[in-house]
Scaffold this active site. Structure first.
Site, PDB file in Angstrom:
ATOM      1  N   HIS A  92     -15.051  65.766  78.126  1.00 29.88           N
ATOM      2  CA  HIS A  92     -16.129  66.938  78.420  1.00 29.88           C
ATOM      3  C   HIS A  92     -16.914  66.979  79.331  1.00 29.88           C
ATOM      4  CE1 HIS A  92     -14.114  69.653  75.518  1.00 29.88           C
ATOM      5  NE2 HIS A  92     -14.384  68.576  74.325  1.00 29.88           N
ATOM      6  N   ASP A 148     -15.946  62.796  72.426  1.00 25.94           N
ATOM      7  CA  ASP A 148     -15.051  63.407  71.790  1.00 25.94           C
ATOM      8  C   ASP A 148     -13.865  63.918  72.819  1.00 25.94           C
ATOM      9  OD1 ASP A 148     -17.036  65.295  72.831  1.00 25.94           O
ATOM     10  OD2 ASP A 148     -15.902  66.738  71.836  1.00 25.94           O
ATOM     11  N   GLU A 149     -12.477  64.180  72.179  1.00 28.87           N
ATOM     12  CA  GLU A 149     -11.559  64.754  72.962  1.00 28.87           C
ATOM     13  C   GLU A 149     -11.623  64.250  74.429  1.00 28.87           C
ATOM     14  OE1 GLU A 149     -11.430  69.076  70.381  1.00 28.87           O
ATOM     15  OE2 GLU A 149     -12.648  69.035  72.246  1.00 28.87           O
ATOM     16  N   VAL A 150     -11.231  62.984  74.471  1.00 35.93           N
ATOM     17  CA  VAL A 150     -10.956  62.440  75.809  1.00 35.93           C
ATOM     18  C   VAL A 150      -9.710  62.566  76.372  1.00 35.93           C
ATOM     19  CG1 VAL A 150     -11.560  60.430  77.155  1.00 35.93           C
ATOM     20  CG2 VAL A 150     -12.885  60.750  75.108  1.00 35.93           C
TER      21      VAL A 150
END
Length: 493
Positions: A92, A148-150
Protein backbone atom coordinates in the site's frame (compact mmCIF):
# COMPACT_ATOMS: atom_id res chain seq x y z
CA UNK A 1 -20.98 -8.98 30.41
CA UNK A 2 -19.32 -11.07 33.08
CA UNK A 3 -15.62 -10.52 33.73
CA UNK A 4 -13.40 -7.62 32.74
CA UNK A 5 -13.53 -5.87 29.37
CA UNK A 6 -11.28 -8.04 27.13
CA UNK A 7 -9.98 -5.11 25.07
CA UNK A 8 -8.05 -2.70 27.27
CA UNK A 9 -7.35 -0.41 24.30
CA UNK A 10 -10.13 0.50 21.87
CA UNK A 11 -8.72 2.51 18.97
CA UNK A 12 -10.82 4.21 16.30
CA UNK A 13 -9.04 4.07 12.92
CA UNK A 14 -8.99 7.30 10.92
CA UNK A 15 -8.15 6.49 7.30
CA UNK A 16 -7.06 9.82 5.85
CA UNK A 17 -6.20 8.63 2.35
CA UNK A 18 -9.72 9.61 1.34
CA UNK A 19 -12.02 12.44 2.47
CA UNK A 20 -9.79 13.54 5.37
CA UNK A 21 -11.85 15.70 7.75
CA UNK A 22 -11.00 19.26 8.58
CA UNK A 23 -9.42 19.73 12.03
CA UNK A 24 -12.59 21.57 13.12
CA UNK A 25 -14.59 18.36 12.61
CA UNK A 26 -12.16 16.41 14.80
CA UNK A 27 -12.76 18.98 17.55
CA UNK A 28 -16.45 18.04 17.46
CA UNK A 29 -16.15 14.28 17.00
CA UNK A 30 -13.33 13.33 19.41
CA UNK A 31 -15.40 13.99 22.56
CA UNK A 32 -18.10 11.72 21.12
CA UNK A 33 -15.53 8.96 20.45
CA UNK A 34 -14.56 9.16 24.12
CA UNK A 35 -18.18 9.16 25.29
CA UNK A 36 -18.87 6.07 23.15
CA UNK A 37 -16.02 4.13 24.79
CA UNK A 38 -12.94 4.70 22.63
CA UNK A 39 -9.66 5.48 24.37
CA UNK A 40 -7.36 5.78 21.36
CA UNK A 41 -6.96 6.62 17.69
CA UNK A 42 -5.04 4.87 14.93
CA UNK A 43 -4.32 7.71 12.51
CA UNK A 44 -3.36 6.60 9.01
CA UNK A 45 -2.15 9.91 7.61
CA UNK A 46 -0.93 8.66 4.23
CA UNK A 47 -0.50 11.79 2.05
CA UNK A 48 -2.12 14.11 4.62
CA UNK A 49 1.03 14.21 6.75
CA UNK A 50 3.20 17.35 6.34
CA UNK A 51 6.33 15.59 5.14
CA UNK A 52 9.38 17.84 4.74
CA UNK A 53 12.57 17.90 2.66
CA UNK A 54 12.87 15.28 -0.06
CA UNK A 55 9.56 13.79 1.15
CA UNK A 56 7.61 17.02 0.70
CA UNK A 57 6.25 15.85 -2.67
CA UNK A 58 4.23 13.18 -0.81
CA UNK A 59 1.88 15.84 0.57
CA UNK A 60 -1.67 15.99 -0.77
CA UNK A 61 -3.03 19.36 -1.88
CA UNK A 62 -4.78 19.90 1.45
CA UNK A 63 -2.27 18.06 3.67
CA UNK A 64 -2.35 19.12 7.31
CA UNK A 65 0.31 21.59 8.42
CA UNK A 66 2.61 20.68 11.34
CA UNK A 67 0.57 22.98 13.57
CA UNK A 68 -2.64 21.24 12.49
CA UNK A 69 -1.17 17.83 13.37
CA UNK A 70 -0.18 19.26 16.75
CA UNK A 71 -3.73 20.54 17.17
CA UNK A 72 -5.19 17.12 16.28
CA UNK A 73 -2.98 15.57 18.97
CA UNK A 74 -4.02 18.23 21.48
CA UNK A 75 -7.70 17.60 20.75
CA UNK A 76 -7.18 13.85 21.10
CA UNK A 77 -5.47 14.30 24.45
CA UNK A 78 -8.32 16.52 25.68
CA UNK A 79 -10.70 13.64 24.94
CA UNK A 80 -8.37 11.06 26.54
CA UNK A 81 -7.66 9.41 23.17
CA UNK A 82 -4.14 7.99 22.85
CA UNK A 83 -2.81 8.43 19.32
CA UNK A 84 -1.03 5.67 17.40
CA UNK A 85 0.26 6.89 14.01
CA UNK A 86 0.31 4.48 11.05
CA UNK A 87 2.98 4.66 8.35
CA UNK A 88 2.83 2.19 5.47
CA UNK A 89 6.32 0.73 4.92
CA UNK A 90 5.96 -2.25 2.53
CA UNK A 91 2.61 -2.70 0.73
CA UNK A 92 0.00 0.00 0.00
CA UNK A 93 2.83 2.36 -0.90
CA UNK A 94 1.00 3.89 -3.87
CA UNK A 95 1.02 7.39 -2.42
CA UNK A 96 4.83 7.25 -2.40
CA UNK A 97 5.77 5.03 -5.34
CA UNK A 98 3.41 6.79 -7.78
CA UNK A 99 5.90 9.67 -7.82
CA UNK A 100 8.61 9.54 -10.48
CA UNK A 101 11.24 10.36 -7.85
CA UNK A 102 10.55 7.07 -6.04
CA UNK A 103 9.32 4.86 -8.90
CA UNK A 104 12.69 3.08 -9.11
CA UNK A 105 11.98 1.60 -5.65
CA UNK A 106 8.95 -0.40 -6.82
CA UNK A 107 9.12 -4.17 -6.42
CA UNK A 108 7.51 -4.57 -9.86
CA UNK A 109 8.18 -1.64 -12.19
CA UNK A 110 4.62 -1.03 -13.50
CA UNK A 111 2.90 -1.27 -10.09
CA UNK A 112 3.31 1.38 -7.35
CA UNK A 113 1.85 -0.75 -4.56
CA UNK A 114 4.88 -2.58 -3.12
CA UNK A 115 8.34 -1.44 -2.08
CA UNK A 116 11.44 -3.29 -3.32
CA UNK A 117 12.93 -4.74 -0.09
CA UNK A 118 16.36 -5.34 -1.63
CA UNK A 119 17.28 -1.68 -2.11
CA UNK A 120 19.04 0.06 0.77
CA UNK A 121 17.31 3.23 -0.40
CA UNK A 122 13.93 1.59 0.31
CA UNK A 123 14.71 1.18 4.00
CA UNK A 124 16.16 4.70 4.12
CA UNK A 125 12.93 6.03 2.57
CA UNK A 126 10.50 4.40 5.02
CA UNK A 127 12.90 5.13 7.90
CA UNK A 128 12.79 8.83 7.03
CA UNK A 129 8.98 8.72 6.82
CA UNK A 130 8.74 7.08 10.25
CA UNK A 131 11.22 9.53 11.76
CA UNK A 132 9.30 12.57 10.49
CA UNK A 133 5.96 11.19 11.72
CA UNK A 134 7.32 10.27 15.17
CA UNK A 135 9.02 13.65 15.46
CA UNK A 136 5.51 15.13 15.63
CA UNK A 137 4.25 12.25 17.83
CA UNK A 138 6.86 12.34 20.57
CA UNK A 139 6.14 9.94 23.38
CA UNK A 140 3.95 7.67 21.23
CA UNK A 141 3.84 4.21 22.83
CA UNK A 142 3.16 2.53 19.50
CA UNK A 143 3.64 3.16 15.79
CA UNK A 144 1.90 1.00 13.21
CA UNK A 145 4.19 0.07 10.30
CA UNK A 146 1.45 -1.39 8.07
CA UNK A 147 2.94 -4.33 6.11
CA UNK A 148 -0.41 -5.71 4.94
CA UNK A 149 -1.32 -6.97 1.46
CA UNK A 150 2.22 -6.83 0.07
CA UNK A 151 1.13 -7.64 -3.48
CA UNK A 152 3.61 -8.95 -6.09
CA UNK A 153 6.31 -9.57 -3.48
CA UNK A 154 8.95 -11.81 -5.06
CA UNK A 155 8.02 -10.87 -8.62
CA UNK A 156 10.64 -8.17 -9.12
CA UNK A 157 13.88 -8.98 -10.90
CA UNK A 158 16.02 -8.61 -7.76
CA UNK A 159 13.60 -10.80 -5.81
CA UNK A 160 13.51 -13.51 -8.47
CA UNK A 161 17.29 -13.75 -8.45
CA UNK A 162 17.36 -13.76 -4.63
CA UNK A 163 14.71 -16.50 -4.46
CA UNK A 164 16.75 -18.77 -6.72
CA UNK A 165 19.14 -19.32 -3.82
CA UNK A 166 18.15 -22.50 -2.03
CA UNK A 167 17.91 -21.13 1.50
CA UNK A 168 15.68 -18.20 0.49
CA UNK A 169 11.86 -18.01 0.42
CA UNK A 170 9.00 -15.53 0.16
CA UNK A 171 8.51 -15.82 3.93
CA UNK A 172 12.14 -14.99 4.61
CA UNK A 173 11.95 -12.03 2.21
CA UNK A 174 8.89 -10.65 3.98
CA UNK A 175 10.24 -11.21 7.48
CA UNK A 176 13.61 -9.63 6.72
CA UNK A 177 11.98 -6.35 5.65
CA UNK A 178 9.57 -6.30 8.62
CA UNK A 179 12.54 -6.96 10.92
CA UNK A 180 14.59 -4.18 9.32
CA UNK A 181 11.78 -1.60 9.62
CA UNK A 182 10.93 -2.61 13.20
CA UNK A 183 14.61 -2.53 14.17
CA UNK A 184 14.85 1.00 12.80
CA UNK A 185 11.91 2.08 14.97
CA UNK A 186 13.33 0.51 18.13
CA UNK A 187 16.85 1.84 17.51
CA UNK A 188 15.80 5.42 16.73
CA UNK A 189 12.72 5.65 18.94
CA UNK A 190 13.20 3.52 22.07
CA UNK A 191 9.96 3.26 23.98
CA UNK A 192 7.86 3.11 20.80
CA UNK A 193 6.69 -0.40 19.89
CA UNK A 194 5.92 -1.27 16.25
CA UNK A 195 2.56 -2.80 15.36
CA UNK A 196 2.02 -4.61 12.04
CA UNK A 197 -1.00 -6.07 10.24
CA UNK A 198 -0.72 -9.85 10.47
CA UNK A 199 -1.93 -11.12 7.07
CA UNK A 200 1.58 -11.59 5.65
CA UNK A 201 2.59 -13.53 8.80
CA UNK A 202 -0.39 -15.90 9.15
CA UNK A 203 0.77 -18.63 6.80
CA UNK A 204 4.47 -18.53 7.62
CA UNK A 205 5.54 -21.77 9.35
CA UNK A 206 5.92 -21.46 13.09
CA UNK A 207 9.63 -22.37 13.15
CA UNK A 208 10.45 -19.69 10.56
CA UNK A 209 8.53 -17.04 12.46
CA UNK A 210 10.28 -17.98 15.69
CA UNK A 211 13.75 -17.99 14.13
CA UNK A 212 13.24 -14.65 12.36
CA UNK A 213 13.46 -12.56 15.50
CA UNK A 214 10.33 -10.65 14.44
CA UNK A 215 8.26 -11.79 17.47
CA UNK A 216 10.60 -9.84 19.76
CA UNK A 217 10.20 -6.68 17.66
CA UNK A 218 6.53 -6.20 16.68
CA UNK A 219 3.03 -6.75 17.99
CA UNK A 220 0.82 -8.30 15.27
CA UNK A 221 -2.66 -6.94 14.58
CA UNK A 222 -4.98 -9.81 13.62
CA UNK A 223 -7.56 -8.35 11.26
CA UNK A 224 -10.81 -9.84 10.07
CA UNK A 225 -13.81 -7.74 9.08
CA UNK A 226 -16.20 -10.55 8.21
CA UNK A 227 -19.62 -11.11 9.76
CA UNK A 228 -18.86 -14.83 9.84
CA UNK A 229 -15.21 -14.95 10.89
CA UNK A 230 -13.93 -18.36 11.98
CA UNK A 231 -13.57 -18.06 15.75
CA UNK A 232 -11.76 -21.38 16.19
CA UNK A 233 -9.13 -20.62 13.53
CA UNK A 234 -8.51 -17.18 15.09
CA UNK A 235 -7.90 -18.77 18.48
CA UNK A 236 -5.50 -21.28 16.91
CA UNK A 237 -3.68 -18.40 15.18
CA UNK A 238 -3.34 -16.58 18.50
CA UNK A 239 -1.91 -19.75 20.04
CA UNK A 240 0.56 -20.04 17.16
CA UNK A 241 1.71 -16.45 17.60
CA UNK A 242 2.10 -16.97 21.37
CA UNK A 243 4.23 -20.06 20.80
CA UNK A 244 6.37 -18.13 18.29
CA UNK A 245 7.24 -15.64 21.01
CA UNK A 246 4.96 -12.66 20.33
CA UNK A 247 4.24 -11.29 23.83
CA UNK A 248 1.17 -9.26 22.84
CA UNK A 249 -1.41 -9.22 20.07
CA UNK A 250 -4.10 -6.83 18.83
CA UNK A 251 -7.40 -7.47 17.09
CA UNK A 252 -8.85 -5.39 14.26
CA UNK A 253 -12.55 -5.23 13.38
CA UNK A 254 -14.37 -2.80 11.09
CA UNK A 255 -17.19 -0.30 11.59
CA UNK A 256 -17.20 0.81 7.94
CA UNK A 257 -15.26 0.49 4.70
CA UNK A 258 -15.19 -3.30 4.58
CA UNK A 259 -18.31 -4.39 2.68
CA UNK A 260 -17.66 -2.97 -0.79
CA UNK A 261 -15.39 -0.43 -2.46
CA UNK A 262 -18.39 1.71 -3.49
CA UNK A 263 -20.43 1.28 -0.30
CA UNK A 264 -22.10 4.55 0.70
CA UNK A 265 -24.04 3.43 3.81
CA UNK A 266 -22.63 1.00 6.39
CA UNK A 267 -24.27 -2.40 6.93
CA UNK A 268 -24.57 -1.93 10.68
CA UNK A 269 -25.78 -5.48 11.34
CA UNK A 270 -22.74 -6.88 9.48
CA UNK A 271 -20.37 -4.83 11.63
CA UNK A 272 -22.18 -5.72 14.86
CA UNK A 273 -21.84 -9.44 14.07
CA UNK A 274 -18.14 -8.90 13.36
CA UNK A 275 -17.66 -7.41 16.84
CA UNK A 276 -19.72 -10.11 18.56
CA UNK A 277 -17.39 -12.69 17.07
CA UNK A 278 -14.26 -10.79 18.08
CA UNK A 279 -15.57 -10.79 21.65
CA UNK A 280 -15.90 -14.57 21.39
CA UNK A 281 -12.33 -14.83 20.08
CA UNK A 282 -11.09 -12.69 22.97
CA UNK A 283 -12.94 -14.90 25.45
CA UNK A 284 -11.53 -18.12 23.99
CA UNK A 285 -7.93 -17.19 23.15
CA UNK A 286 -4.80 -17.13 25.31
CA UNK A 287 -5.41 -15.03 28.42
CA UNK A 288 -3.91 -11.52 28.64
CA UNK A 289 -2.38 -11.57 25.15
CA UNK A 290 -4.77 -9.11 23.54
CA UNK A 291 -3.59 -5.56 24.09
CA UNK A 292 -6.62 -4.05 22.42
CA UNK A 293 -8.82 -3.79 19.34
CA UNK A 294 -8.66 -1.39 16.40
CA UNK A 295 -12.06 -0.54 14.94
CA UNK A 296 -11.06 0.16 11.34
CA UNK A 297 -12.99 2.64 9.24
CA UNK A 298 -11.53 2.40 5.76
CA UNK A 299 -12.18 5.36 3.47
CA UNK A 300 -10.73 3.82 0.31
CA UNK A 301 -9.72 0.24 -0.45
CA UNK A 302 -6.46 1.66 -1.76
CA UNK A 303 -4.99 4.98 -2.84
CA UNK A 304 -6.57 4.79 -6.31
CA UNK A 305 -10.03 3.42 -5.49
CA UNK A 306 -13.24 5.40 -5.00
CA UNK A 307 -14.48 6.70 -1.66
CA UNK A 308 -16.58 4.38 0.47
CA UNK A 309 -18.66 5.39 3.51
CA UNK A 310 -17.80 8.88 4.77
CA UNK A 311 -16.84 9.17 8.43
CA UNK A 312 -20.00 11.06 9.55
CA UNK A 313 -22.13 8.42 7.82
CA UNK A 314 -20.27 5.71 9.74
CA UNK A 315 -20.76 7.25 13.21
CA UNK A 316 -23.93 5.28 14.12
CA UNK A 317 -22.15 2.04 13.17
CA UNK A 318 -19.07 3.03 15.19
CA UNK A 319 -21.24 3.95 18.16
CA UNK A 320 -23.08 0.63 18.06
CA UNK A 321 -19.84 -1.37 17.76
CA UNK A 322 -18.05 0.46 20.59
CA UNK A 323 -21.03 0.10 22.91
CA UNK A 324 -21.35 -3.58 22.00
CA UNK A 325 -17.72 -4.09 23.03
CA UNK A 326 -18.22 -2.24 26.32
CA UNK A 327 -21.41 -4.10 27.25
CA UNK A 328 -20.50 -7.52 25.85
CA UNK A 329 -23.47 -7.62 23.48
CA UNK A 330 -26.13 -5.54 21.79
CA UNK A 331 -29.20 -6.04 23.93
CA UNK A 332 -32.13 -3.63 23.69
CA UNK A 333 -30.81 -1.41 26.51
CA UNK A 334 -27.49 -1.05 24.62
CA UNK A 335 -29.31 -0.06 21.43
CA UNK A 336 -31.33 2.51 23.37
CA UNK A 337 -28.14 3.91 24.89
CA UNK A 338 -26.57 4.31 21.45
CA UNK A 339 -29.67 6.10 20.17
CA UNK A 340 -29.59 8.36 23.23
CA UNK A 341 -25.87 9.20 22.82
CA UNK A 342 -26.39 10.10 19.15
CA UNK A 343 -29.75 11.78 19.56
CA UNK A 344 -31.18 9.32 17.04
CA UNK A 345 -34.82 8.20 17.21
CA UNK A 346 -33.70 4.86 15.77
CA UNK A 347 -30.62 3.20 14.24
CA UNK A 348 -32.72 2.21 11.21
CA UNK A 349 -32.33 3.85 7.80
CA UNK A 350 -35.83 5.34 7.88
CA UNK A 351 -34.96 7.47 10.89
CA UNK A 352 -31.55 8.32 9.42
CA UNK A 353 -33.20 10.19 6.55
CA UNK A 354 -34.93 12.67 8.85
CA UNK A 355 -32.85 15.82 9.17
CA UNK A 356 -32.84 17.51 12.55
CA UNK A 357 -33.81 14.37 14.45
CA UNK A 358 -30.23 13.51 15.50
CA UNK A 359 -27.63 15.64 17.19
CA UNK A 360 -24.19 14.05 16.72
CA UNK A 361 -21.51 15.97 14.78
CA UNK A 362 -22.10 15.36 11.08
CA UNK A 363 -25.65 14.07 11.58
CA UNK A 364 -26.87 16.38 8.79
CA UNK A 365 -24.39 14.73 6.39
CA UNK A 366 -25.54 11.33 7.61
CA UNK A 367 -29.20 12.17 6.94
CA UNK A 368 -28.66 13.76 3.54
CA UNK A 369 -26.25 11.08 2.27
CA UNK A 370 -28.77 8.45 3.35
CA UNK A 371 -31.52 10.14 1.33
CA UNK A 372 -29.29 10.48 -1.74
CA UNK A 373 -28.01 6.91 -1.53
CA UNK A 374 -31.42 5.33 -1.08
CA UNK A 375 -33.55 7.47 -3.38
CA UNK A 376 -31.75 9.67 -5.93
CA UNK A 377 -30.91 7.08 -8.56
CA UNK A 378 -34.13 5.12 -8.08
CA UNK A 379 -36.31 8.24 -8.38
CA UNK A 380 -34.58 9.22 -11.64
CA UNK A 381 -34.86 5.66 -12.98
CA UNK A 382 -38.57 5.64 -12.14
CA UNK A 383 -39.08 8.94 -13.96
CA UNK A 384 -37.23 7.69 -17.05
CA UNK A 385 -39.52 4.66 -17.11
CA UNK A 386 -42.58 6.96 -17.25
CA UNK A 387 -44.85 5.80 -20.11
CA UNK A 388 -44.79 9.21 -21.78
CA UNK A 389 -40.99 9.14 -21.94
CA UNK A 390 -40.64 5.51 -22.98
CA UNK A 391 -43.51 5.82 -25.46
CA UNK A 392 -42.98 9.27 -26.97
CA UNK A 393 -39.49 10.42 -26.09
CA UNK A 394 -37.35 7.32 -26.44
CA UNK A 395 -33.59 7.37 -27.17
CA UNK A 396 -34.56 7.22 -30.88
CA UNK A 397 -36.70 10.35 -30.52
CA UNK A 398 -34.12 12.14 -28.36
CA UNK A 399 -31.29 11.62 -30.82
CA UNK A 400 -33.44 13.04 -33.63
CA UNK A 401 -35.08 15.74 -31.49
CA UNK A 402 -38.56 14.43 -32.30
CA UNK A 403 -41.54 14.90 -29.99
CA UNK A 404 -45.27 15.45 -30.22
CA UNK A 405 -45.73 18.97 -28.78
CA UNK A 406 -48.42 17.86 -26.32
CA UNK A 407 -45.98 15.41 -24.75
CA UNK A 408 -43.76 18.26 -23.55
CA UNK A 409 -46.61 19.25 -21.23
CA UNK A 410 -46.72 15.73 -19.78
CA UNK A 411 -42.98 15.26 -19.34
CA UNK A 412 -41.34 18.62 -18.65
CA UNK A 413 -43.13 19.65 -15.42
CA UNK A 414 -42.36 16.31 -13.79
CA UNK A 415 -38.69 16.52 -14.72
CA UNK A 416 -38.42 20.10 -13.51
CA UNK A 417 -40.11 19.19 -10.23
CA UNK A 418 -37.81 16.24 -9.54
CA UNK A 419 -34.70 18.20 -10.53
CA UNK A 420 -35.75 21.09 -8.31
CA UNK A 421 -36.33 18.88 -5.27
CA UNK A 422 -33.01 17.10 -5.62
CA UNK A 423 -31.09 20.29 -6.44
CA UNK A 424 -32.25 21.85 -3.17
CA UNK A 425 -31.27 18.78 -1.16
CA UNK A 426 -27.89 18.45 -2.91
CA UNK A 427 -27.17 22.11 -2.19
CA UNK A 428 -27.81 21.46 1.50
CA UNK A 429 -25.54 18.42 1.36
CA UNK A 430 -22.76 20.30 -0.43
CA UNK A 431 -22.86 23.04 2.21
CA UNK A 432 -22.70 20.49 5.03
CA UNK A 433 -19.86 18.56 3.35
CA UNK A 434 -17.81 21.74 2.87
CA UNK A 435 -17.87 22.38 6.62
CA UNK A 436 -16.41 18.95 7.39
CA UNK A 437 -14.20 18.20 4.37
CA UNK A 438 -11.83 19.84 1.90
CA UNK A 439 -13.04 20.89 -1.59
CA UNK A 440 -11.48 17.96 -3.47
CA UNK A 441 -13.28 15.40 -1.28
CA UNK A 442 -16.61 17.23 -1.67
CA UNK A 443 -16.17 17.36 -5.44
CA UNK A 444 -15.23 13.68 -5.64
CA UNK A 445 -18.15 12.46 -3.53
CA UNK A 446 -20.71 14.53 -5.42
CA UNK A 447 -19.28 13.59 -8.82
CA UNK A 448 -19.42 9.89 -7.98
CA UNK A 449 -22.73 9.75 -6.15
CA UNK A 450 -24.89 12.67 -7.27
CA UNK A 451 -23.93 14.14 -10.63
CA UNK A 452 -24.61 11.12 -12.86
CA UNK A 453 -28.29 11.08 -11.87
CA UNK A 454 -28.64 14.86 -11.91
CA UNK A 455 -27.01 14.93 -15.34
CA UNK A 456 -29.63 12.49 -16.64
CA UNK A 457 -32.37 14.93 -15.63
CA UNK A 458 -30.52 17.93 -17.07
CA UNK A 459 -29.86 16.10 -20.34
CA UNK A 460 -33.52 15.14 -20.59
CA UNK A 461 -34.58 18.78 -20.13
CA UNK A 462 -32.02 19.89 -22.72
CA UNK A 463 -33.30 17.33 -25.23
CA UNK A 464 -36.89 18.38 -24.56
CA UNK A 465 -35.98 22.01 -25.13
CA UNK A 466 -34.18 21.26 -28.39
CA UNK A 467 -36.99 18.99 -29.61
CA UNK A 468 -39.54 21.70 -28.84
CA UNK A 469 -37.74 24.16 -31.11
CA UNK A 470 -37.97 21.84 -34.11
CA UNK A 471 -41.66 22.60 -34.39
CA UNK A 472 -44.60 20.23 -34.80
CA UNK A 473 -44.34 16.50 -35.30
CA UNK A 474 -41.96 15.82 -38.24
CA UNK A 475 -43.38 14.20 -41.41
CA UNK A 476 -41.82 10.84 -40.59
CA UNK A 477 -44.30 10.44 -37.76
CA UNK A 478 -47.21 12.37 -39.25
CA UNK A 479 -50.55 10.60 -39.29
CA UNK A 480 -49.61 8.29 -36.44
CA UNK A 481 -52.39 8.15 -33.81
CA UNK A 482 -51.38 9.51 -30.46
CA UNK A 483 -52.78 7.29 -27.73
CA UNK A 484 -52.01 4.50 -25.34
CA UNK A 485 -50.54 1.26 -26.59
CA UNK A 486 -52.48 -1.70 -27.90
CA UNK A 487 -55.46 0.42 -29.03
CA UNK A 488 -56.72 1.21 -25.54
CA UNK A 489 -58.28 4.24 -27.18
CA UNK A 490 -57.75 7.13 -24.79
CA UNK A 491 -56.33 10.09 -26.68
CA UNK A 492 -53.58 12.11 -24.99
CA UNK A 493 -54.35 15.78 -24.54
Amino acid sequence: MSGPMPFKMRLVHLDLKGAPPRVSYFSEIFPLFHALGANGLLIEYEDMFPYEGHLRLLRATHAYSPSEVTEILRLAKLSKLEVVPLVQTFGHMEFVLKHTAFAHLREVAPFPSTLNPHEAESLALVGAMIDQVLELHRGARWVHIGCDEVCHLGEGEASRQWLQQEQNSHAKLCLSHVRAVASHVLARHPGTTPLAWDDMLRDIPQDQLTASGVPQLVEPVLWDYGADLDIHSKVLLMEKYRECGFPRLWAASAFKGATGATQALPHIEHHLRNHVQWLQVAGSGPADMLQGIILTGWQRYDHFSVLCELLPVGIPSLAACLQLLLHGGFAEHVRLRVEHLLGLPSLGTAAAQSQGTSSFPGSDIHALVTQVSLHLRSSVDTLLENRYITGWFSPYHRRRKLIHPVMIQHIQPEVLSLLGRWSALVQQLETALQLAFYPDAVEEWLEENVRPSMQQLQDLLQDLSEAATTGPCPPALAGTPVGTAEGQGSQVG
